[in-house]
Design a protein around this motif. Structure first.
Motif, mmCIF file in Angstrom:
data_model
loop_
_atom_site.group_PDB
_atom_site.id
_atom_site.type_symbol
_atom_site.label_atom_id
_atom_site.label_comp_id
_atom_site.label_asym_id
_atom_site.label_seq_id
_atom_site.Cartn_x
_atom_site.Cartn_y
_atom_site.Cartn_z
ATOM 1 N N GLY A 1 -62.640 -3.723 -35.952
ATOM 2 C CA GLY A 1 -62.541 -2.910 -34.755
ATOM 3 C C GLY A 1 -61.094 -2.787 -34.284
ATOM 4 O O GLY A 1 -60.303 -3.712 -34.440
ATOM 5 N N GLY A 2 -60.757 -1.641 -33.739
ATOM 6 C CA GLY A 2 -59.414 -1.414 -33.217
ATOM 7 C C GLY A 2 -58.451 -0.783 -34.201
ATOM 8 O O GLY A 2 -57.415 -0.251 -33.807
ATOM 9 N N LEU A 3 -58.775 -0.817 -35.483
ATOM 10 C CA LEU A 3 -57.872 -0.278 -36.496
ATOM 11 C C LEU A 3 -57.746 1.237 -36.373
ATOM 12 O O LEU A 3 -56.641 1.783 -36.450
ATOM 13 N N ALA A 4 -58.856 1.923 -36.166
ATOM 14 C CA ALA A 4 -58.808 3.379 -36.031
ATOM 15 C C ALA A 4 -57.984 3.788 -34.816
ATOM 16 O O ALA A 4 -57.233 4.765 -34.868
ATOM 17 N N SER A 5 -58.116 3.040 -33.733
ATOM 18 C CA SER A 5 -57.340 3.346 -32.529
ATOM 19 C C SER A 5 -55.847 3.259 -32.796
ATOM 20 O O SER A 5 -55.071 4.134 -32.397
ATOM 21 N N ALA A 6 -55.452 2.201 -33.487
ATOM 22 C CA ALA A 6 -54.027 2.023 -33.792
ATOM 23 C C ALA A 6 -53.504 3.148 -34.674
ATOM 24 O O ALA A 6 -52.390 3.652 -34.472
ATOM 25 N N VAL A 7 -54.302 3.564 -35.644
ATOM 26 C CA VAL A 7 -53.886 4.648 -36.546
ATOM 27 C C VAL A 7 -53.765 5.963 -35.790
ATOM 28 O O VAL A 7 -52.764 6.685 -35.912
ATOM 29 N N LEU A 8 -54.753 6.305 -34.988
ATOM 30 C CA LEU A 8 -54.709 7.560 -34.246
ATOM 31 C C LEU A 8 -53.553 7.582 -33.250
ATOM 32 O O LEU A 8 -52.879 8.603 -33.089
ATOM 33 N N ASP A 9 -53.312 6.460 -32.598
ATOM 34 C CA ASP A 9 -52.247 6.390 -31.591
ATOM 35 C C ASP A 9 -50.870 6.606 -32.191
ATOM 36 O O ASP A 9 -49.941 7.025 -31.492
ATOM 37 N N THR A 10 -50.706 6.305 -33.472
ATOM 38 C CA THR A 10 -49.395 6.442 -34.112
ATOM 39 C C THR A 10 -49.348 7.620 -35.081
ATOM 40 O O THR A 10 -48.378 7.785 -35.823
ATOM 41 N N SER A 11 -50.384 8.452 -35.080
ATOM 42 C CA SER A 11 -50.458 9.602 -35.977
ATOM 43 C C SER A 11 -50.067 10.871 -35.228
ATOM 44 O O SER A 11 -49.990 10.883 -34.000
ATOM 45 N N PRO A 12 -49.847 11.974 -35.951
ATOM 46 C CA PRO A 12 -49.542 13.241 -35.270
ATOM 47 C C PRO A 12 -50.773 13.966 -34.749
ATOM 48 O O PRO A 12 -50.649 15.048 -34.172
ATOM 49 N N VAL A 13 -51.964 13.414 -34.932
ATOM 50 C CA VAL A 13 -53.192 14.074 -34.494
ATOM 51 C C VAL A 13 -53.169 14.282 -32.980
ATOM 52 O O VAL A 13 -52.835 13.373 -32.215
ATOM 53 N N ARG A 14 -53.532 15.500 -32.562
ATOM 54 C CA ARG A 14 -53.506 15.814 -31.124
ATOM 55 C C ARG A 14 -54.637 16.780 -30.785
ATOM 56 O O ARG A 14 -55.321 17.301 -31.679
ATOM 57 N N ALA A 15 -54.826 17.012 -29.497
ATOM 58 C CA ALA A 15 -55.869 17.928 -29.042
ATOM 59 C C ALA A 15 -55.685 19.294 -29.697
ATOM 60 O O ALA A 15 -54.563 19.777 -29.844
ATOM 61 N N GLY A 16 -56.798 19.895 -30.093
ATOM 62 C CA GLY A 16 -56.756 21.195 -30.745
ATOM 63 C C GLY A 16 -56.765 21.111 -32.253
ATOM 64 O O GLY A 16 -56.917 22.134 -32.930
ATOM 65 N N ASP A 17 -56.606 19.914 -32.798
ATOM 66 C CA ASP A 17 -56.649 19.726 -34.247
ATOM 67 C C ASP A 17 -58.102 19.536 -34.702
ATOM 68 O O ASP A 17 -59.013 19.371 -33.888
ATOM 69 N N ALA A 18 -58.297 19.553 -36.018
ATOM 70 C CA ALA A 18 -59.608 19.271 -36.605
ATOM 71 C C ALA A 18 -59.465 18.117 -37.590
ATOM 72 O O ALA A 18 -58.495 18.062 -38.347
ATOM 73 N N LEU A 19 -60.426 17.216 -37.566
ATOM 74 C CA LEU A 19 -60.414 16.043 -38.439
ATOM 75 C C LEU A 19 -61.737 15.946 -39.177
ATOM 76 O O LEU A 19 -62.802 15.942 -38.565
#
Length: 251
Positions: free
Chosen positions: A97-115
């Motif tokens: 747990g928590g790994l996905a949060s850390a990855v998203l927080d440091t990635s360029p993914v932002r509102a309006g994108d698709a994953l």
């Protein structure tokens, strides 16, 4: 097993699954392709993620001849393939747990994108958390999973939910729990997994739908060409210059 060589039986099983997803998931595939096209048309970026062998289908649509140049791999260190040592570490990290949060927080993914999140079982903490947190950021999520796992296994996420429960669109790969298509009296375990064949085909069907949808709207889809055909490098250079701010595997 019935009559036929193991190879014949595997091809029959894989073809049967492909026919099922073609017929039963047609509406979802169209919706997913349309979502990607909408994202491209409105200035968003595209990302794909998968852990373990599910990462193979995610990688197959990134920097791919005939594919969309805007599709980027959202990589989680240690879970993208069996190159990590020991290979079992990747499986263990999927449950952290928590790994996905850390990855998203440091990635360029932002509102309006698709994953696109690919997880055969959809039961581990990583894909579930990835979907939950991405949607909280304003990202549209497409889940590619085997829905059967939700009724035949227990979730490993603290919420008790599965990937399918946190997606805007779900594509069901129809893969049976255990991901092995063949059995033989002389072999104590089922064998011959087909999830990569089916999931990769579904992903390519989605990308093809997105490209055609953009073209129908009068928008040239940002496709890559093979570098092994004459003019391919020049073509790709033009596309990457035009969309450079939305392509992250070059940085």
């Amino acid at each position: 097993m019935s009559d036929g060589t193991p190879a014949d039986l595997f091809f029959d099983a894989a073809i049967g699954l492909l026919q099922r997803v073609r017929e039963e998931e047609a509406e979802a595939i169209t919706a997913a392709g349309t979502l990607l096209a909408d994202t491209v048309a409105t200035g968003g970026r595209l990302f794909s993620f998968g852990a373990g062998h599910s990462s193979l289908a995610a990688q197959d649509v990134v920097y791919r001849a005939g594919g969309l140049a805007l599709m980027n791999l959202l990589a989680v260190p240690g879970v993208v393939g069996v190159d990590v040592t020991p290979a079992t570490l990747g499986s263990a990290l999927e449950r952290v747990g928590g790994l996905a949060s850390a990855v998203l927080d440091t990635s360029p993914v932002r509102a309006g994108d698709a994953l696109v999140i690919i997880s055969l079982s959809g039961r581990n903490a990583l894909p579930v958390e990835m979907a939950v947190n991405a949607r909280a950021l304003g990202v549209r999520v497409i889940g590619v999973t085997s829905v059967a796992y939700a009724s035949e296994t227990k979730s490993r996420h603290t919420s008790g939910t599965f990937l399918k429960d946190h997606c805007d669109i779900v594509l069901d790969s129809k893969i049976a729990v255990g991901d092995a298509e063949l059995t033989l009296d002389t072999i104590p375990a089922p064998f011959a997994p087909a999830s990569t064949v089916v999931t990769t085909a579904m992903m390519q069907a989605v990308v093809a739908t997105a490209a055609a949808t953009l073209a129908d709207r009068g928008i040239e889809p940002p496709l890559l060409r093979s570098g092994n055909v004459d003019g391919g490098h020049e073509w790709n250079g033009r596309v990457m210059r035009e969309y450079g701010d939305r392509i992250f595997y070059r940085h």
